[in-house]
Design an enzyme around this catalytic site. Structure first.
Site, mmCIF file in Angstrom:
data_model
loop_
_atom_site.group_PDB
_atom_site.id
_atom_site.type_symbol
_atom_site.label_atom_id
_atom_site.label_comp_id
_atom_site.label_asym_id
_atom_site.label_seq_id
_atom_site.Cartn_x
_atom_site.Cartn_y
_atom_site.Cartn_z
ATOM 1 N N GLY A 200 9.597 -9.265 -1.211
ATOM 2 C CA GLY A 200 9.608 -9.533 0.229
ATOM 3 C C GLY A 200 10.997 -9.292 0.794
ATOM 4 N N HIS A 227 13.063 -9.378 -7.632
ATOM 5 C CA HIS A 227 13.848 -8.443 -6.829
ATOM 6 C C HIS A 227 15.225 -9.084 -6.703
ATOM 7 C CE1 HIS A 227 10.066 -6.580 -6.008
ATOM 8 N NE2 HIS A 227 10.606 -5.691 -5.211
ATOM 9 N N GLU A 230 19.038 -6.744 -3.760
ATOM 10 C CA GLU A 230 18.632 -5.663 -2.843
ATOM 11 C C GLU A 230 19.517 -5.660 -1.603
ATOM 12 O OE1 GLU A 230 14.329 -6.018 -2.209
ATOM 13 O OE2 GLU A 230 14.307 -3.854 -1.909
HETATM 14 C C1 6MZ Z 1 11.125 -6.191 -1.559
HETATM 15 C C2 6MZ Z 1 9.037 -5.271 -1.350
HETATM 16 C C3 6MZ Z 1 9.585 -3.966 -1.371
HETATM 17 O O1 6MZ Z 1 2.293 -7.159 -2.193
HETATM 18 O O2 6MZ Z 1 1.166 -6.456 -0.075
HETATM 19 N N1 6MZ Z 1 7.721 -5.147 -1.208
HETATM 20 N N2 6MZ Z 1 9.813 -6.362 -1.440
HETATM 21 N N3 6MZ Z 1 11.723 -4.975 -1.572
HETATM 22 C C4 6MZ Z 1 10.989 -3.839 -1.475
HETATM 23 N N4 6MZ Z 1 11.653 -2.650 -1.460
HETATM 24 C C5 6MZ Z 1 11.508 -1.659 -0.492
HETATM 25 N N5 6MZ Z 1 8.573 -3.096 -1.289
HETATM 26 C C6 6MZ Z 1 7.430 -3.837 -1.194
HETATM 27 O O3 6MZ Z 1 2.763 -4.907 -1.235
HETATM 28 C C7 6MZ Z 1 3.660 -4.892 -0.149
HETATM 29 C C8 6MZ Z 1 4.623 -6.045 -0.260
HETATM 30 O O4 6MZ Z 1 5.484 -5.863 -1.393
HETATM 31 C C9 6MZ Z 1 6.800 -6.305 -1.114
HETATM 32 C C10 6MZ Z 1 6.788 -6.858 0.303
HETATM 33 O O5 6MZ Z 1 6.554 -8.255 0.263
HETATM 34 C C11 6MZ Z 1 5.598 -6.139 0.925
HETATM 35 O O6 6MZ Z 1 5.020 -6.845 2.004
HETATM 36 P P1 6MZ Z 1 1.638 -6.028 -1.435
HETATM 37 O O7 6MZ Z 1 0.578 -5.335 -2.207
#
Ligand code: 6MZ
Length: 365
Positions: A200, A227, A230
């Site tokens: 997130g 994560h 970041e």
């Molecule tokens: C942090 C990320 C992300 O879970 O709805 N998400 N969180 N950093 C990133 N880097 C770019 N990329 C995706 O997939 C989408 C969710 O994954 C996390 C975020 O919470 C995003 O809403 P799902 O399947």
């Protein structure tokens, strides 16, 4: 670099809703547009935009979630995402997703994950192995479990992909909501849920909020990946490394003391080159920390993060690493193979994957 496509690969950092095909997203947006529920032209613009800052990426996820959070769509995107990985010879994927509630659609966190499982069952173009072999043995009086969806799959020549699931805690969630996700992961272990991810918007939330749920998860034997780094947040990076997660993702804004700690603990790092470049989390590919970690022989694995949002694929990530860092086919193969040791599935799966790589190595000679 056709070999990037044909060699077996392991994907350990892929978010379901970030890995959706553009064509599917546009089709879903069109459907809602036709019903007058959204303004299609606005959404089309957002979906097709290519350069996004990290904060814009999280705005895009809010749009994506409006389009996808119903049971049938979750099933559809899961099916397509796994088919896409299988088509580029990914042999093992740990797919992560945030269980969501959507009262308007009668969706609970549990029914969301059930819809994901439905998507895995719906795949017919490739054998999908997601039920742990140990579960199949336990339940062998139950005919449903003796199917082509367990780890043994059929030993014939059909393509096969192992899938395991990680349930994500979104940094916007409370301690209670995080705990609910961990409880769900425990209940769903026999369907291949192996761990918890914390993800997130990194500008939101506090480490202490998620810590009780993560500690509980660990105590129950679930694996944890975070994560981490970041955005610049020295204190949080320090605390996260202290937790000793089984893996971390990104590690972009590490300082000297963090690198030292990371290297001494040997925690494997999931690296997402295109994602980091697109979100400006690293200044350029030449300055990417892959180089330092690889030279230091620190465990790393190349991953896509969000292949849909960043228009990439795992083969493409390998191609970028090979050309940017001057690595040859043999080195890339070894890099891909080494990822097997960092997966969260059990030793039976690891052994199967080692065999797949040994066979592929013979073809490489
Ligand atoms: C942090 C990320 C992300 O879970 O709805 N998400 N969180 N950093 C990133 N880097 C770019 N990329 C995706 O997939 C989408 C969710 O994954 C996390 C975020 O919470 C995003 O809403 P799902 O399947």
């Amino acid at each position: 670099m056709e070999w990037c496509m044909s060699m077996p690969k392991v994907e350990l950092h892929a978010h379901l809703n970030g890995s959706i095909r553009d064509s599917t997203l546009l089709e879903l947006a069109k459907g809602l547009g036709d019903k007058g529920l959204i303004d299609f032209s606005q959404v089309e613009h957002v979906v097709l935009k290519n350069d996004r800052s990290l904060s814009e990426v999280f705005k895009l996820f809010d749009v994506i979630h409006i389009l996808t959070t119903d049971h049938a769509t979750v099933t559809r995107i899961t099916k397509e995402v796994i088919e896409d990985f299988a088509s580029e010879n990914v042999v093992y994927v740990e797919l992560r997703t945030t269980p969501k509630k959507n009262e308007a659609k009668g969706m609970s966190k549990r029914s969301y994950i059930e819809a994901v499982l439905e998507g895995l069952r719906a795949i017919s173009s490739v054998d999908v192995c997601f039920i742990p072999h140990s579960e199949e043995l336990k339940n062998h009086s139950n005919p449903i479990s003796i199917s082509a969806i367990n780890d043994k799959c059929n030993e014939n020549t059909r393509k096969k992909i192992f899938v395991r699931l990680l349930l994500s805690i979104d940094r916007r969630e409370t301690t209670e909501a995080a705990m609910e996700t961990v409880m769900l992961a425990l209940e769903m272990r026999h369907f291949g849920v192996v761990g918890i991810d914390l993800s997130g918007n990194p500008a939101v939330g506090e480490w202490v909020t998620y810590l009780p749920a993560l500690k509980f998860a660990r105590g129950q034997g679930l694996y944890v990946t975070l994560h981490c780094g970041e955005v610049p947040n020295s204190r949080e990076i320090h605390d996260m490394l202290d937790f000793l997660p089984e893996r971390i993702g990104h590690a972009c804004f590490f300082e000297e003391e963090h690198w030292k700690k990371l290297k001494s603990t040997k925690i494997p790092v999931e690296l997402c080159l295109t994602s980091n470049i697109r979100t400006l989390s690293v200044p350029s590919i030449d300055a990417h920390h892959f180089v330092d970690l690889y030279k230091a022989k620190h465990p790393v694995v190349l991953c896509t993060d969000d292949s849909g949002v960043f228009s990439t694929s795992l083969s493409n990530e390998y191609k970028i690493a090979a050309s940017s860092f001057g690595l040859g086919r043999k080195e890339m193969f070894e890099l891909s193979k080494s990822a097997v040791e960092f997966i969260f599935a059990d030793n039976t799966v690891k052994e199967d994957l080692r065999n797949i790589f040994s066979l592929a190595a013979k073809n490489l000679e």
